[in-house]
Design a protein around this motif. Structure first.
Motif, PDB file in Angstrom:
ATOM      1  N   ASP A  15       0.809  -1.228   0.000  1.00 49.52           N
ATOM      2  CA  ASP A  15       0.000   0.000   0.000  1.00 49.52           C
ATOM      3  C   ASP A  15       0.838   1.272   0.000  1.00 49.52           C
ATOM      4  O   ASP A  15       0.441   2.305   0.552  1.00 49.52           O
ATOM      5  N   GLY A  17       1.602   2.906  -2.659  1.00 50.30           N
ATOM      6  CA  GLY A  17       1.198   3.772  -3.781  1.00 50.30           C
ATOM      7  C   GLY A  17       1.732   3.252  -5.110  1.00 50.30           C
ATOM      8  O   GLY A  17       1.943   4.013  -6.052  1.00 50.30           O
ATOM      9  N   LYS A  18       1.912   1.925  -5.188  1.00 52.10           N
ATOM     10  CA  LYS A  18       2.461   1.314  -6.411  1.00 52.10           C
ATOM     11  C   LYS A  18       1.560   1.581  -7.618  1.00 52.10           C
ATOM     12  O   LYS A  18       2.040   1.842  -8.719  1.00 52.10           O
ATOM     13  N   GLY A  19       0.230   1.512  -7.381  1.00 57.15           N
ATOM     14  CA  GLY A  19      -0.714   1.727  -8.483  1.00 57.15           C
ATOM     15  C   GLY A  19      -0.490   3.076  -9.135  1.00 57.15           C
ATOM     16  O   GLY A  19      -0.389   3.192 -10.359  1.00 57.15           O
ATOM     17  N   GLY A  42      -4.652  -4.286  -3.758  1.00 57.38           N
ATOM     18  CA  GLY A  42      -5.609  -3.224  -4.063  1.00 57.38           C
ATOM     19  C   GLY A  42      -4.785  -2.015  -4.471  1.00 57.38           C
ATOM     20  O   GLY A  42      -4.134  -1.401  -3.622  1.00 57.38           O
ATOM     21  N   THR A  44      -4.652   1.646  -6.051  1.00 60.41           N
ATOM     22  CA  THR A  44      -5.552   2.776  -6.316  1.00 60.41           C
ATOM     23  C   THR A  44      -4.964   3.717  -7.353  1.00 60.41           C
ATOM     24  O   THR A  44      -3.789   4.083  -7.277  1.00 60.41           O
ATOM     25  N   ARG A 331       3.045  10.288  -0.678  1.00 58.24           N
ATOM     26  CA  ARG A 331       2.314  10.830   0.474  1.00 58.24           C
ATOM     27  C   ARG A 331       3.107  11.820   1.329  1.00 58.24           C
ATOM     28  O   ARG A 331       2.887  11.897   2.542  1.00 58.24           O
ATOM     29  N   ASP A 333       2.611  14.808   1.113  1.00 55.72           N
ATOM     30  CA  ASP A 333       1.549  15.770   1.459  1.00 55.72           C
ATOM     31  C   ASP A 333       0.852  15.385   2.773  1.00 55.72           C
ATOM     32  O   ASP A 333       0.560  16.233   3.602  1.00 55.72           O
TER      33      ASP A 333
HETATM   34  P1  GDP Z   1      -0.707   0.254  -3.562  1.00 52.65           P
HETATM   35  O1  GDP Z   1      -1.343  -0.998  -3.099  1.00 52.65           O
HETATM   36  O2  GDP Z   1       0.758   0.304  -3.293  1.00 52.65           O
HETATM   37  O3  GDP Z   1      -1.019   0.581  -4.999  1.00 52.65           O
HETATM   38  O4  GDP Z   1      -1.333   1.442  -2.689  1.00 52.65           O
HETATM   39  P2  GDP Z   1      -2.881   1.617  -2.265  1.00 52.65           P
HETATM   40  O5  GDP Z   1      -3.654   2.053  -3.437  1.00 52.65           O
HETATM   41  O6  GDP Z   1      -3.361   0.418  -1.526  1.00 52.65           O
HETATM   42  O7  GDP Z   1      -2.759   2.749  -1.174  1.00 52.65           O
HETATM   43  C1  GDP Z   1      -2.132   3.964  -1.460  1.00 52.65           C
HETATM   44  C2  GDP Z   1      -3.133   5.092  -1.204  1.00 52.65           C
HETATM   45  O8  GDP Z   1      -2.449   6.319  -1.223  1.00 52.65           O
HETATM   46  C3  GDP Z   1      -4.199   5.209  -2.288  1.00 52.65           C
HETATM   47  O9  GDP Z   1      -5.370   5.684  -1.703  1.00 52.65           O
HETATM   48  C4  GDP Z   1      -3.615   6.239  -3.246  1.00 52.65           C
HETATM   49  O10 GDP Z   1      -4.613   6.950  -3.963  1.00 52.65           O
HETATM   50  C5  GDP Z   1      -2.937   7.148  -2.269  1.00 52.65           C
HETATM   51  N1  GDP Z   1      -1.749   7.856  -2.751  1.00 52.65           N
HETATM   52  C6  GDP Z   1      -0.712   7.410  -3.497  1.00 52.65           C
HETATM   53  N2  GDP Z   1       0.246   8.347  -3.591  1.00 52.65           N
HETATM   54  C7  GDP Z   1      -0.198   9.412  -2.892  1.00 52.65           C
HETATM   55  C8  GDP Z   1       0.357  10.690  -2.567  1.00 52.65           C
HETATM   56  O11 GDP Z   1       1.460  11.037  -2.946  1.00 52.65           O
HETATM   57  N3  GDP Z   1      -0.427  11.522  -1.797  1.00 52.65           N
HETATM   58  C9  GDP Z   1      -1.668  11.169  -1.356  1.00 52.65           C
HETATM   59  N4  GDP Z   1      -2.349  12.031  -0.613  1.00 52.65           N
HETATM   60  N5  GDP Z   1      -2.196   9.979  -1.622  1.00 52.65           N
HETATM   61  C10 GDP Z   1      -1.476   9.110  -2.364  1.00 52.65           C
END
Ligand code: GDP
Ligand code: IMO
Ligand code: MG
Length: 424
Positions: A15, A17-19, A42, A44, A331, A333
């Motif tokens: 989680d 932010g790989k997506g 999952g 996002t 993240r 921010d």
């Molecule tokens: P993944 O499983 O690695 O793809 O990550 P997830 O989607 O499970 O969780 C990452 C969350 O952080 C998601 O809700 C993304 O939309 C959000 N996200 C990713 N990068 C950033 C960022 O730089 N800033 C913010 N505020 N949200 C982010």
């Protein structure tokens, strides 16, 4: 001519932010290959058309010119895939550019029963799996008893392999009454899967080899994260696949010599879903506040994620294991809104200081107390679009992470959206 191959994995417990990062590279890619894991993931992505959570569909799906391969190293769940693409189609997303490796392992409904059963049998609340049948499906692949995606294509082959598999499970599990443990359950289901999936199933290796021999851009998408790796993660609280860059290459069917960039995605703070040691975990009110600021709830299970400070010891372990060329730090921010940050460069373990991450000893990991800590004040960055405009302490923070991991940070996430990235 040689292909550009970029592998993207999670640096910690998933989680990160790989997506979002894969979607960024996929804008100019010819193919994205999801390397391992299954619908436990999952990922996002927020873009101009909305916010999407992908489970098995690779994160290049929003580029209509990019092929999206569900790779050989994955465990493929037909039921959830059919639902996932129906959902995407309903939202207007073109799914015709998806391919599923004929060699990928199949997740069957019986694996989900088994996953839940095994979790119930484990002590201390279990691993905290996603209950998607991931462990049992990989177990059957490793023991050579499971089915492959290609088996969907032929009823006799499918039933011929399924029969002894289910018998073995009925003999060894107290769940024999479940219809999912009997072949009848699968006859119509197999036919339905065949009709729905035939157009997507292919010999993906032949395809990948063609891309490799051309001047194409290939992105390998990892799921979960390094500390959830089945060999190098925080055992037993891990997933059942190889989540490292090395594991991704194997799962995607890409030779290591073809790799041009290895990108580790790290969140600016840490998070973990499920059980297991987490030395920098923030509990109480502070943890709750960070969780709410980051909306840290599982994209697959909606479980609250445990959150904590960025663990420098774990980051070093991960970067050394993966051999990253670049880090994408997401993240920043959220951390700025939180107002402060912290990094530890060591642990106190049984009265001694160490900078070694005890990945294979959860009891030791639970006892580790972060030490040798730097603290940072984080200010508002909502107006910032360039690294040089970040407040100085935020710059120091990023530079610290870069120093610890001996890896340059080339992307910084400053929001959820596709454009919310500082590219360095
Ligand atoms: P993944 O499983 O690695 O793809 O990550 P997830 O989607 O499970 O969780 C990452 C969350 O952080 C998601 O809700 C993304 O939309 C959000 N996200 C990713 N990068 C950033 C960022 O730089 N800033 C913010 N505020 N949200 C982010
Ligand atoms: P993405 O790709 C975070 C965790 C589960 C559990 C452990 C084993 O979105 O980062 P499993 O169902 O795989 O047998 O569960 O792994 N886990 C994840 N945690 N992100 C994920 O995926 C995860 N996939 C599995 O919570 O602790
Ligand atoms: Mg996720």
């Amino acid at each position: 001519m040689s292909a550009e191959v970029i592998a993207v994995n999670g640096g910690k417990w998933g989680d990160e932010g790989k997506g979002k990062i894969v979607d960024h590279f996929a804008q100019s890619a010819d193919v994205v290959i999801r390397a391992q894991g299954g619908d436990n993931a999952g990922h996002t992505i927020k873009n101009g058309t909305g916010k999407f959570v992908l489970h098995q569909v690779p994160s290049g799906i929003f580029n209509p010119d990019c092929l999206n391969i569900i790779g050989t190293g994955t465990v493929f769940n037909p039921v959830s895939f059919i639902n996932e693409i129906a959902d995407l189609q309903e939202k207007g997303v073109d799914v015709s550019n998806i391919r599923i490796s004929n060699r990928a392992a199949l997740v069957l409904p019986v694996h989900i029963i088994e996953d839940k059963l095994r979790e119930g049998q484990r002590e201390n609340g279990g691993i905290g799996t996603t209950n998607r049948g991931i462990g049992p499906a990989y177990t059957d692949r490793t023991s050579r008893d499971g089915l492959s995606v290609a088996d969907i294509n032929d009823l006799d082959t499918f039933m011929g392999k399924l029969k002894p598999l289910l018998k073995r499970k009925r003999d060894s599990y107290p769940g024999a009454d479940n219809p999912q443990l009997h072949t009848d359950y699968y006859e119509d289901l197999r036919g339905q899967w065949f009709l729905e999936l035939e157009e997507y199933i292919t010999d993906s290796q032949a395809l990948i080899n063609k891309y490799l021999s051309h001047d194409s851009k290939i992105v390998i998408e990892g799921a979960q994260g390094t500390l959830l790796d089945k060999d190098y993660g925080t055992l037993p609280y891990v997933t059942s696949s190889s989540t490292t860059i090395g594991g991704l290459l194997q799962g995607a069917g890409i030779p290591p010599s073809a790799l041009t960039q290895a990108i580790g995605v790290f969140k600016a703070y840490d998070s973990r879903v499920g059980n297991g040691g987490f030395p920098t975990e923030l509990k109480g009110e502070e943890g709750d506040r960070l969780r709410e600021l980051g909306h840290e709830y599982g994209a697959t299970t909606n479980r609250p994620r445990r959150v904590g400070w960025f663990d420098g010891v774990a980051a070093l372990y991960s970067s050394q294991l993966n051999g990253y060329t670049d880090i994408a730090l997401t993240r920043l921010d959220t951390l700025s809104e939180f107002g402060k940050a912290q990094i530890n460069y060591g642990y106190q373990l049984d009265g001694e200081q160490t900078d070694i991450f005890p990945a294979n000893d959860n009891d030791a990991l639970e006892k580790c107390i972060p030490c040798n800590i730097s603290k940072f004040k984080m200010e508002d960055i909502s107006w910032v679009r360039k690294f040089k405009d970040l407040p100085l302490e935020a710059q120091f923070y990023c530079n610290r992470i870069s120093q610890i991991t001996d890896t340059r940070i080339s992307l910084i996430g400053i929001g959820e959206g596709r454009e919310d990235l500082i590219i360095i």
